[in-house]
Design a protein around this motif. Structure first.
Motif, short mmCIF file in Angstrom:
data_model
loop_
_atom_site.label_atom_id
_atom_site.label_comp_id
_atom_site.label_asym_id
_atom_site.label_seq_id
_atom_site.Cartn_x
_atom_site.Cartn_y
_atom_site.Cartn_z
N ALA A 216 0.82 -1.22 0.00
CA ALA A 216 0.00 0.00 0.00
C ALA A 216 0.85 1.26 0.00
O ALA A 216 0.41 2.31 -0.48
N ILE A 217 2.06 1.18 0.52
CA ILE A 217 2.93 2.36 0.56
C ILE A 217 3.24 2.85 -0.85
O ILE A 217 3.38 4.05 -1.09
N VAL A 218 3.35 1.92 -1.81
CA VAL A 218 3.63 2.30 -3.19
C VAL A 218 2.41 2.10 -4.09
O VAL A 218 2.52 1.97 -5.31
N ASP A 219 1.22 2.08 -3.47
CA ASP A 219 -0.04 1.99 -4.22
C ASP A 219 -0.07 0.81 -5.18
O ASP A 219 -0.43 0.96 -6.36
N ALA A 220 0.32 -0.36 -4.70
CA ALA A 220 0.34 -1.54 -5.56
C ALA A 220 -0.21 -2.73 -4.77
O ALA A 220 -0.56 -2.61 -3.60
N SER A 221 -0.31 -3.86 -5.44
CA SER A 221 -0.71 -5.10 -4.78
C SER A 221 0.53 -5.95 -4.57
O SER A 221 1.52 -5.81 -5.31
N PRO A 222 0.52 -6.84 -3.58
CA PRO A 222 1.69 -7.70 -3.38
C PRO A 222 2.07 -8.49 -4.62
O PRO A 222 3.26 -8.66 -4.91
N GLU A 223 1.08 -8.95 -5.38
CA GLU A 223 1.36 -9.73 -6.59
C GLU A 223 2.12 -8.90 -7.62
O GLU A 223 2.93 -9.44 -8.38
N ASP A 224 1.84 -7.58 -7.68
CA ASP A 224 2.52 -6.72 -8.64
C ASP A 224 3.99 -6.51 -8.29
O ASP A 224 4.81 -6.20 -9.17
N LEU A 225 4.33 -6.66 -7.02
CA LEU A 225 5.67 -6.31 -6.56
C LEU A 225 6.61 -7.51 -6.48
O LEU A 225 7.82 -7.34 -6.67
N GLU A 226 6.08 -8.70 -6.18
CA GLU A 226 6.95 -9.85 -6.00
C GLU A 226 7.70 -10.19 -7.28
O GLU A 226 7.13 -10.26 -8.36
N GLY A 227 9.00 -10.36 -7.13
CA GLY A 227 9.87 -10.63 -8.27
C GLY A 227 10.55 -9.40 -8.81
O GLY A 227 11.47 -9.51 -9.63
N ARG A 228 10.14 -8.21 -8.38
CA ARG A 228 10.72 -6.98 -8.90
C ARG A 228 12.02 -6.63 -8.17
O ARG A 228 12.25 -7.02 -7.02
N ALA A 229 12.89 -5.89 -8.85
CA ALA A 229 14.15 -5.44 -8.26
C ALA A 229 13.86 -4.42 -7.17
O ALA A 229 13.18 -3.43 -7.40
N ILE A 230 14.37 -4.67 -5.96
CA ILE A 230 14.02 -3.82 -4.83
C ILE A 230 14.52 -2.39 -5.00
O ILE A 230 13.86 -1.43 -4.64
N LEU A 231 15.71 -2.23 -5.63
CA LEU A 231 16.26 -0.88 -5.78
C LEU A 231 15.50 -0.05 -6.81
O LEU A 231 15.63 1.17 -6.84
N SER A 232 14.70 -0.70 -7.65
CA SER A 232 13.96 0.05 -8.67
C SER A 232 12.88 0.93 -8.04
O SER A 232 12.35 1.83 -8.69
N PHE A 233 12.54 0.68 -6.77
CA PHE A 233 11.54 1.49 -6.09
C PHE A 233 12.16 2.56 -5.20
O PHE A 233 11.44 3.34 -4.59
N VAL A 234 13.48 2.59 -5.15
CA VAL A 234 14.17 3.56 -4.30
C VAL A 234 14.52 4.79 -5.14
O VAL A 234 14.98 4.67 -6.27
#
Length: 409
Positions: free
Chosen positions: A183-201
């Motif tokens: 919710a902090i990045v206005d997304a669902s858990p399914e949308d985020l899993e597998g993504r590069a963590i630094l891409s959100f920083v």
């Protein structure tokens, strides 16, 4: 009176940590011989038998089987068709193909079908020692996987609904994100899993966070929280320090990571706290202070009926310190000789329940309570219209045109 309770041998085996084996073969004599040698070879193994795949499925369904050992050539269903039926019913049991029909083609077909192990029947009793070892190893691996799955499920049940953000990453990629973190990045858990963590920083923070991640991945346990900005709309695979082409909404957060085991492998669990409201409150407080301090006449800020801030001039006028007035009901500066209509109008404007109705300016004359005699003053209530500064639950009571009783005579 004694009570006899019968418990199936297979269930006893499971309860005691034993291994319940279902052996399926259309040769009854071979079934008896194999059961005798397996149970003699391994004291924890208990064997039940079936002469056909359909008969065996009823025993699989009752849930008391730890491992299936099956022949290949059988009437009605062969061994691989039986395996397909077992898997189709949702049973993820170790399945060992123990067959006298051996060939590279059969072995390849069995492996492709997903058998746990493949063993060709041989003359002599040594084959039963080998089969017992294969059964034990297969069941141990299956139980370890089951325990790991149950552990992960308990973890997810515990963490999924926590009100704080939790994320797990391995090799710089998100493996698990709970609802609060997503919710902090206005997304669902399914949308985020597998993504590069630094891409959100945010780009300015990536080097600092990358260094922190590297230390956490090496097993170092951080001793303090770290603050940085997340980019809500970034979410790209790029981890460079270059800015993204799409403007991103930044969300201030603080985080701390801890090395854990996840899915049986080393990972890092991160606790995230959204600092957006806290930063907004700090900005609001600073703007309040700037506005209040810049007023030439005495003024105070009221929220939910209590004094949030007060100018030095007004505090000096009523003869007390600002720290004494802050936090008190706004009526602390009003003398009891003020008329009831004025008190009622002001109370309705600044009380906590007043936020449910539209605010309007109020211009009233009242009497201030001072350390000496009451002081007549004109109060102007001006609600804030700047939503970035405060909600309409705030208002400034501005004191101007101060007149003493003597000046009115």
């Amino acid at each position: 009176m004694a009570i006899a309770i019968w418990v199936p041998d297979a269930l006893v085996s499971i309860m005691s940590g034993g291994i319940s084996v279902l052996h399926v073969d259309d040769d009854p004599a071979l079934l008896d011989l194999t059961a005798t040698f397996l149970e003699r070879e391994h004291e924890k193994i208990t064997v039940t038998t079936a002469t056909s795949a359909p008969d065996a499925m009823a025993r699989v369904t009752n849930g008391t089987v730890d491992c299936i050992v099956s022949d290949y050539e059988m009437p009605e269903l062969d061994g691989l068709e039986f395996l397909e039926t077992v898997r189709g019913e949702g049973h993820d049991l170790p399945f060992i193909l123990f067959t006298g029909k051996g060939s590279e083609e059969i072995a390849s077909e069995a492996i492709s079908a997903g058998v746990t192990d493949y063993l060709q029947k041989q003359p002599g009793t040594e084959q039963y020692t080998m089969l017992a070892n294969r059964i034990e190893n297969a069941v141990d691996r299956q139980r370890a996987r089951t325990a790991q799955t149950e552990s992960e499920q308990r973890y997810r049940r515990l963490v999924d609904r926590l009100p704080i953000g939790i994320a797990v990453h391995r090799e710089r990629r998100l493996r698990y994100v709970n609802d609060a973190a997503a919710a902090i990045v206005d997304a669902s858990p399914e949308d985020l899993e597998g993504r590069a963590i630094l891409s959100f920083v945010a780009p300015d923070d990536r080097d600092r966070i990358a260094d922190r991640l590297e230390r956490a991945e090496c097993g170092e346990t951080p001793q303090r929280w770290i603050e940085f900005d997340l980019e809500v709309e970034a979410g790209t695979e790029s981890e460079s320090n270059s800015a993204t082409t799409t403007p991103a909404d930044k969300r201030p957060v603080e985080a701390i990571g801890t090395p854990i085991r996840f899915d049986g492998e080393s990972a890092v669990q991160v606790i995230l706290r959204d600092l957006t409201d806290q930063r907004q409150a700090e900005r609001t407080r600073r703007r309040f202070e700037t506005i209040v301090e810049s007023l030439a006449d005495g003024a105070l800020v009221v929220d939910d009926g209590r004094i949030v801030d007060v100018t030095r001039g007004l505090a000096a006028t009523v003869g007390t310190d600002r720290s004494v007035l802050t936090g008190q009901p706004w009526t602390a500066i009003v003398d009891e000789s003020t008329d009831d209509d004025t008190l009622g109008a002001l109370e309705a404007a600044v009380s906590p329940t007043a936020s449910d109705t539209p605010r309007s300016s109020i211009d009233r004359t009242l009497r201030l309570r001072t350390s000496e005699s009451p002081l007549e003053a004109r109060l102007e209530l001006r609600p804030f219209e700047d939503t970035q500064l405060a909600s309409d639950a705030f208002g400034v009571v501005h004191v101007s045109d101060r007149r003493t009783d003597e000046r009115n005579q």
